[in-house]
Design an enzyme around this catalytic site. Structure first.
Site, PDB file in Angstrom:
ATOM      1  N   GLY A  96      13.438 145.617  26.945  1.00  0.00           N
ATOM      2  CA  GLY A  96      12.689 144.423  27.423  1.00  0.00           C
ATOM      3  C   GLY A  96      11.586 144.693  28.156  1.00  0.00           C
ATOM      4  O   GLY A  96      11.041 145.386  27.852  1.00  0.00           O
ATOM      5  N   ASN A  97      11.143 143.508  28.989  1.00  0.00           N
ATOM      6  CA  ASN A  97       9.917 143.738  29.934  1.00  0.00           C
ATOM      7  C   ASN A  97       9.912 143.148  31.267  1.00  0.00           C
ATOM      8  O   ASN A  97      11.003 142.429  31.558  1.00  0.00           O
ATOM      9  CB  ASN A  97       8.627 143.334  28.972  1.00  0.00           C
ATOM     10  CG  ASN A  97       8.786 141.810  28.684  1.00  0.00           C
ATOM     11  OD1 ASN A  97       9.008 141.052  29.443  1.00  0.00           O
ATOM     12  ND2 ASN A  97       9.085 141.453  27.394  1.00  0.00           N
ATOM     13  N   TYR A  98       8.925 143.060  31.968  1.00  0.00           N
ATOM     14  CA  TYR A  98       9.152 142.934  33.223  1.00  0.00           C
ATOM     15  C   TYR A  98       8.647 141.592  33.612  1.00  0.00           C
ATOM     16  O   TYR A  98       8.815 140.874  34.572  1.00  0.00           O
ATOM     17  CB  TYR A  98       8.096 143.685  34.251  1.00  0.00           C
ATOM     18  CG  TYR A  98       8.676 145.314  34.209  1.00  0.00           C
ATOM     19  CD1 TYR A  98       9.475 145.513  35.032  1.00  0.00           C
ATOM     20  CD2 TYR A  98       7.677 146.100  34.118  1.00  0.00           C
ATOM     21  CE1 TYR A  98      10.042 146.870  35.114  1.00  0.00           C
ATOM     22  CE2 TYR A  98       7.996 147.400  33.819  1.00  0.00           C
ATOM     23  CZ  TYR A  98       9.337 147.858  34.517  1.00  0.00           C
ATOM     24  OH  TYR A  98       9.646 149.241  34.882  1.00  0.00           O
TER      25      TYR A  98
END
Ligand code: CTP
Length: 390
Positions: free
Chosen positions: A200-202
């Protein structure tokens, strides 16, 4: 208007005057302690209406219908909003007429905190304000300066002129996009690796939520396809579809886009996903571990390929180098009308922050640059430009 018991209640008097001069009809509810600061005579003379402060009016023997008041209003402004009232609003308390009306109202609600410095910065106050924002209420932020206690700092009620201007803008904008249907996507995507892990990512989804809210406030029908982030803070008129991975994001967006006048794709979509997903948790038995990834669908590019002449398509570009050139390449490759360039090199821009700094680049080459601003204001700039296409 709701008035609560704080010294800033005197400013509410000027606000009533401004609203009446601006052509509004004003009904006022005072909490019992507000009446220690302002008199019903002043407020009723200015508002040209009787002041409400109790559920039951002794003189007339009548019950004040808080539901009717809540449904009557096109907007509800609580100014000043004391720490006590904010706490009660945030937690569903209902022990006075103002709170009962707040719970019954289905119009946009604005609250203007006013209190002393340490009360304002106390974690319970900030948590309550965050809660109220997450429920879709709007804050008229307090200003800084000399406070009634003699302390200097934040806590002064927003000035009546500013509140009036916010409402004026609210009502002027509230119908400019009515009849338009717009798709927005926001947040990250999570690509599962096994039952307990993902790539995933932030991304926080804050930018996309702010765009969806701004569109809804201008009267558009808004569909928000939202990745796995906090679901709060979305305008009650935005229709939300929650997704987790890129495949589901693509499915939702491509089906909704067909009925839309425009789409703004701000989601931070995974470009690659694991080639396969393990059914069971992957154990750390191997000495080295290599992950095979395959490309995901580029949702924006897919929508660009099916876009009709009547539809407007807006994308984002998150860049760390050759920002402008890369953004223009994306604009053309994905068949967009304009692109929102975010540079990771700018302070105050990017994932998880409450501010952003963007440049909007149109297909014609026209560039609009802005300074660092709260994401809610950046959203207004983006929606202002989008509105010119609609
Ligand atoms: N986007 C998308 N689907 C993807 C990847 C990106 O819809 N699989 C969209 C994003 O929502 C954004 C735009 O494409 O509006 C640009 O995203 P960005 O990450 O800046 O660029 P990429 O196209 O992924 O290219 P690169 O990562 O090589 O910069």
């Amino acid at each position: 208007m709701g008035i609560t018991g704080g010294i800033a209640a005197y400013k509410a008097i000027s606000l009533v005057r401004l609203l009446i001069k601006g052509g509004a009809q004003v009904q006022i509810i005072c909490t019992p302690s507000a009446l220690d600061f302002v008199t019903p005579l002043t407020l009723s003379t200015l508002s040209k209406n009787a002041i409400h402060s109790h559920f039951f009016v002794q003189e007339t023997g009548k019950w004040t219908n808080h539901v009717e008041l809540g449904k009557w209003a096109d907007a509800f402004i609580i100014a000043p909003a004391t720490a006590n009232t904010l706490t009660k609003m945030a937690n569903g308390y209902c022990d006075n007429l103002l709170l009962a009306t707040y719970l019954s109202a289905d119009c946009p609600i604005y609250f203007a905190p006013a209190m002393d410095l340490d009360m304002y910065t106390h974690p319970t106050t900030t948590t309550n304000i965050d809660k109220l924002l997450a429920y879709g209420n709007q804050e008229l932020p307090a200003g800084s300066g000399e406070l009634a206690s003699g302390l200097e700092g934040k806590g002064r009620m927003c000035e009546p002129e500013e509140i009036f201007n916010t409402l004026d803008r609210h009502f002027r904008l509230s119908t400019t996009l009515s009849g338009k249907t717009i798709l927005v996507n926001a947040g990250p995507t999570f690509e599962k690796l096994d039952p307990v892990r993902f790539i995933g990512n932030y991304s926080s989804g804050k930018m996309g939520k702010a765009i969806a809210n701004s569109l809804a406030k201008r009267g558009a029908t808004v569909h928000l396809v939202l990745g796995p982030v906090d679901k709060g803070g979305v305008h009650s008129r935005v229709q939300v579809t929650n997704i987790e991975n890129t495949h589901d994001l693509y499915e939702a967006c491509s089906s909704i886009f067909k009925e839309c006048d425009a789409a703004v794709l701000s989601a931070a979509v995974a470009d690659y996903k694991p080639a396969s997903r393990a059914d069971q948790k992957i154990k750390k038995t191997a000495k080295e571990f290599t992950l095979d990834l395959v490309k995901t669908k580029d949702v924006l590019k897919e929508l660009g390929a099916i876009k009709t002449k009547k539809q407007t398509l807006v994308g984002f570009a998150l860049e760390t180098q050759n920002e402008y050139e890369n953004a223009v390449t994306k604009l053309e490759k994905k068949n967009l009308d304009f692109i929102v360039l975010n540079s990771m090199n700018d302070k105050g821009a990017g994932f998880g922050k409450d501010t952003n700094k963007v440049t909007l680049i149109e297909r014609t080459g026209k560039k609009h640059t802005f300074g660092t601003k709260p994401k809610t204001e950046v959203a207004e700039d983006i929606v202002d430009l989008l509105s010119t296409y609609l």
